[in-house]
Design an enzyme around this catalytic site. Structure first.
Site, short mmCIF file in Angstrom:
data_model
loop_
_atom_site.label_atom_id
_atom_site.label_comp_id
_atom_site.label_asym_id
_atom_site.label_seq_id
_atom_site.Cartn_x
_atom_site.Cartn_y
_atom_site.Cartn_z
N GLY A 14 14.05 -13.03 69.67
CA GLY A 14 13.30 -12.53 68.99
C GLY A 14 11.78 -13.24 69.04
N VAL A 17 8.75 -10.90 69.12
CA VAL A 17 8.51 -10.18 67.87
C VAL A 17 7.78 -11.22 66.98
CG1 VAL A 17 9.44 -9.10 66.08
CG2 VAL A 17 10.58 -8.44 68.22
N LYS A 37 0.75 -14.97 78.04
CA LYS A 37 2.16 -15.21 78.84
C LYS A 37 2.09 -15.80 79.96
CE LYS A 37 6.76 -14.12 78.70
NZ LYS A 37 7.54 -14.57 77.46
N GLY A 113 11.89 -18.32 77.27
CA GLY A 113 13.23 -18.91 77.30
C GLY A 113 12.94 -20.30 76.38
N GLY A 171 14.28 -15.72 64.33
CA GLY A 171 13.69 -14.58 65.06
C GLY A 171 14.36 -13.20 64.95
N PRO A 201 13.15 -10.15 60.26
CA PRO A 201 14.52 -9.17 60.23
C PRO A 201 14.88 -8.70 61.45
CG PRO A 201 12.69 -8.15 59.12
CD PRO A 201 12.06 -9.43 59.33
#
Length: 230
Positions: A14, A17, A37, A113, A171, A201
């Protein structure tokens, strides 16, 4: 904070998110946000990557940047080597984040990761990026059995390097948490050595952008600009 590094205790837990939720809350507060990223793996050229997903969920006005993309879903250094491509070095990531920070109120650097996954064959990691930037790390963990050990190891690695932890976020919090997950809420702060600052969630990444942005403040604690608390 100007730069926040987002790392996980593993993969597929997660992290993207959570990055989107932090970005959405910051944007709602009127802050300009960029998402960086360093190395996207397992995604072919032209495919939807993590940066695109953050912008879909948190808002297209967020600046997105990706330094490298490797086709196989492996650690960045291994993926780069197998693709015959140049790996990304921590110094390059720190430089890119610094440039974004000069033009944005908040820069989110989302790793691949865990904290010590190698970016290059010289042993450079996301922890090195955080150290170069003097930036805190937000740790994303899974909810269930095994997470306490991973959170403890990540917290120990951060402290050993003198890197601040911005807190721990679960996450993907299940709709029907099992006993281990429920107990972990109380135990994670002690294991990790850092406060629990959010629960996102399960399935949040499947929401529309508008619904995601409306709900995000309820998932994150005041430390991240939201209103969540245990």
């Amino acid at each position: 904070m100007t730069v926040l590094v987002v790392s996980g205790t593993g993969t597929e837990i997660g992290k993207t998110v959570v990055t989107a939720a932090v970005a959405a809350v910051a944007r709602a507060a009127g802050r300009t946000v960029a998402v960086l990223k360093p190395a996207q793996t397992g995604v072919a050229p032209g495919e939807h990557g993590d940066v695109a997903e953050v912008r879909r969920l948190a808002g297209e006005e967020i600046t997105g940047a990706e330094l490298a993309r490797f086709p196989e879903p492996l650690a960045p250094n291994t993926a780069a080597r197998r693709a015959g491509m140049r790996a990304v070095r921590p110094e390059e990531v720190a430089e890119a984040a610094g440039k974004l920070a000069a033009e944005h109120d908040l820069v989110l650097v989302e790793g691949a990761g865990g904290l010590l996954v190698r970016l290059d064959d010289e042993g450079g990691t996301l922890a090195d990026v955080a150290r170069l930037l003097d930036a805190p790390v937000l740790v994303v963990t899974p909810a269930g059995l095994g997470t306490l050990n991973m959170a403890a190891l990540t917290g120990e690695a951060l402290r050993a390097r003198g890197i601040a932890c911005a807190g721990v976020v679960v996450g993907s919090w299940p709709a029907e948490p099992d006993l281990a997950s429920r107990c972990n809420l109380a135990d994670l702060p002690e294991s990790s050595g850092s406060p629990l600052v959010g629960l996102v969630p399960q399935g949040a990444g499947q929401l529309s952008g508008a619904d995601f942005r409306a709900a995000a403040p309820s998932w994150l604690g005041p430390e991240l600009g939201g209103g969540w608390s245990l």
